[in-house]
Design a protein around this motif. Sequence first.
Motif, PDB file in Angstrom:
ATOM      1  N   TYR A 107      -2.489   0.921  -4.130  1.00 19.74           N
ATOM      2  CA  TYR A 107      -1.637  -0.257  -3.934  1.00 19.74           C
ATOM      3  C   TYR A 107      -0.736  -0.428  -5.145  1.00 19.74           C
ATOM      4  O   TYR A 107      -1.170  -0.235  -6.282  1.00 19.74           O
ATOM      5  N   ALA A 108       0.517  -0.788  -4.883  1.00 20.59           N
ATOM      6  CA  ALA A 108       1.452  -1.095  -5.963  1.00 20.59           C
ATOM      7  C   ALA A 108       1.672  -2.600  -5.960  1.00 20.59           C
ATOM      8  O   ALA A 108       1.875  -3.203  -4.907  1.00 20.59           O
ATOM      9  N   GLN A 156       0.872  -1.178   0.000  1.00 23.59           N
ATOM     10  CA  GLN A 156       0.000   0.000   0.000  1.00 23.59           C
ATOM     11  C   GLN A 156       0.908   1.227   0.000  1.00 23.59           C
ATOM     12  O   GLN A 156       1.776   1.370   0.860  1.00 23.59           O
ATOM     13  N   VAL A 157       0.669   2.128  -0.948  1.00 20.09           N
ATOM     14  CA  VAL A 157       1.536   3.311  -1.046  1.00 20.09           C
ATOM     15  C   VAL A 157       0.823   4.595  -0.616  1.00 20.09           C
ATOM     16  O   VAL A 157       1.464   5.584  -0.291  1.00 20.09           O
ATOM     17  N   LYS A 210       8.142  -1.724   6.588  1.00 24.51           N
ATOM     18  CA  LYS A 210       8.951  -2.937   6.783  1.00 24.51           C
ATOM     19  C   LYS A 210       8.890  -3.865   5.564  1.00 24.51           C
ATOM     20  O   LYS A 210       9.750  -4.719   5.385  1.00 24.51           O
ATOM     21  N   PHE A 211       7.872  -3.655   4.722  1.00 19.97           N
ATOM     22  CA  PHE A 211       7.771  -4.470   3.502  1.00 19.97           C
ATOM     23  C   PHE A 211       8.392  -3.790   2.283  1.00 19.97           C
ATOM     24  O   PHE A 211       8.317  -4.315   1.186  1.00 19.97           O
ATOM     25  N   TRP A 212       8.939  -2.592   2.471  1.00 22.12           N
ATOM     26  CA  TRP A 212       9.481  -1.838   1.333  1.00 22.12           C
ATOM     27  C   TRP A 212      10.972  -2.114   1.164  1.00 22.12           C
ATOM     28  O   TRP A 212      11.784  -1.657   1.974  1.00 22.12           O
ATOM     29  N   LEU A 255       9.735   4.260  -5.710  1.00 23.74           N
ATOM     30  CA  LEU A 255       8.306   4.040  -5.496  1.00 23.74           C
ATOM     31  C   LEU A 255       7.639   5.296  -4.937  1.00 23.74           C
ATOM     32  O   LEU A 255       6.515   5.629  -5.306  1.00 23.74           O
ATOM     33  N   GLU A 256       8.351   5.990  -4.064  1.00 21.87           N
ATOM     34  CA  GLU A 256       7.806   7.251  -3.532  1.00 21.87           C
ATOM     35  C   GLU A 256       7.534   8.236  -4.652  1.00 21.87           C
ATOM     36  O   GLU A 256       6.470   8.844  -4.742  1.00 21.87           O
ATOM     37  N   GLU A 257       8.510   8.355  -5.530  1.00 22.37           N
ATOM     38  CA  GLU A 257       8.357   9.322  -6.619  1.00 22.37           C
ATOM     39  C   GLU A 257       7.294   8.852  -7.618  1.00 22.37           C
ATOM     40  O   GLU A 257       6.470   9.638  -8.089  1.00 22.37           O
ATOM     41  N   TYR A 258       7.313   7.563  -7.894  1.00 26.03           N
ATOM     42  CA  TYR A 258       6.332   7.026  -8.850  1.00 26.03           C
ATOM     43  C   TYR A 258       4.915   7.196  -8.312  1.00 26.03           C
ATOM     44  O   TYR A 258       3.981   7.488  -9.058  1.00 26.03           O
TER      45      TYR A 258
END
Length: 381
Positions: free
Chosen positions: A214-215, A154-155, A164-166, A174-177
């Motif tokens: 969600y990604a 989940q983003v 903890k899952f990143w 992913l932050e930027e995307y």
Amino acid sequence: MVHPAQAQKVQHLAAGDLAMPPSRYVQSENKRPTAGSMAVTAIIPTIDMNLLTDAAATTAADEEATKLRSALQSWGLFAVTGHGMPESFLDEILSATRNFFHLPPAAKEKYSNVVAGAVAGNGNEKSFQAEGYGIDRIDTDEQILDWCDRLYLQVQPESNRQLKFWPPELHELLEEYTLRSEHVFRRLLAAVARNLGFNSEFFADKIGDNVSTYARFTYYPPCPQPELVYGLKPHTDNSVLTILLLDNRVGGLQILRDGRWLDIPVLTDGELLVIAGDEIEIMSNGVFMAPVHRVVASDRERISVVMFYQPEPEKVLAPSEELVGKERPAMYKRIEAKVFGDGVWDAFAAGERTIDFLKVKVEQQEERGTLDGSYSVGTRY
Ligand SMILES: O=C(O)CCC(=O)C(=O)O
Ligand SMILES: [Fe+2]
């Protein structure tokens, strides 16, 4: 309780010297991707977002908006250019995703979706949870499994991130995307609303500012006999719109259209794909339909990075009043976004559309088709 097969990653299975996929992955003959006619390559619509300006005052903008509507109505998906993200940035995400899945097993297990005693009162039992690295949830011994592993995160909203899952190597990208992709999503949603004659905020107001995003990073390993399995079984997406960044080397995505499976070609570098999801189908009262799609495996590895945009959980999903009338009665019941979202994994494991599994259609006898491509008369997917 976790199903004993839950820990088996397909990638590591595929790395062995397999003559054929184990029976857990083998589809019955009538469901195999090669059943029926051979898939034909689709020529899908492409939308240039540069032309879809807010003012929509130019002829080119009008034309592009009309194209967008017809793409959504007749295909439920389209490629996008002019979205503002440089090709090099998208390439970086694809490379980082490939690199992540190429890490040794132990390095990926740190982000496993099978966790020890995470559920209260579960003692030392292991439990499955949607986020993290692993395979999709297994509910029964009979369930035929897909030929893929995935990392699901989940983003948005940011406060819900479980960092903890990143994996660190994907974190910044992913932050930027997430930011840039939401911008694309919102611009498209505004264009879709204007196109139906509403103001730009029409759908945005219904889903709220704090969408749940969600990604899903999916890895499809090479398969010894790809015609026996699904990379990902037929489904529609739990989203308003889904934004897909697809492997730029290997195809595999197929869409069910007029009773036939069509191959979505490998996109031109820098393009993204957009797919209409269940939520826009409900909100538009079926004006836009979520297309059934699946992924076929091949003898080459393939990856995709997919963003699912879902309404705030407390929002109610319902056909928009403006799209309901005598000639077009409400086709769907009202359902809280959270309840809909909670049903998604049960439906997916059962191989059903969430809309059908949760009986969201007003007229259940008005069947449009099923996920395995069988039809009743007068249906359209
Ligand atoms: O990998 C793909 O091409 C599509 C994946 C997909 O449909 C999904 O994740 O919902
Ligand atoms: Fe999908």
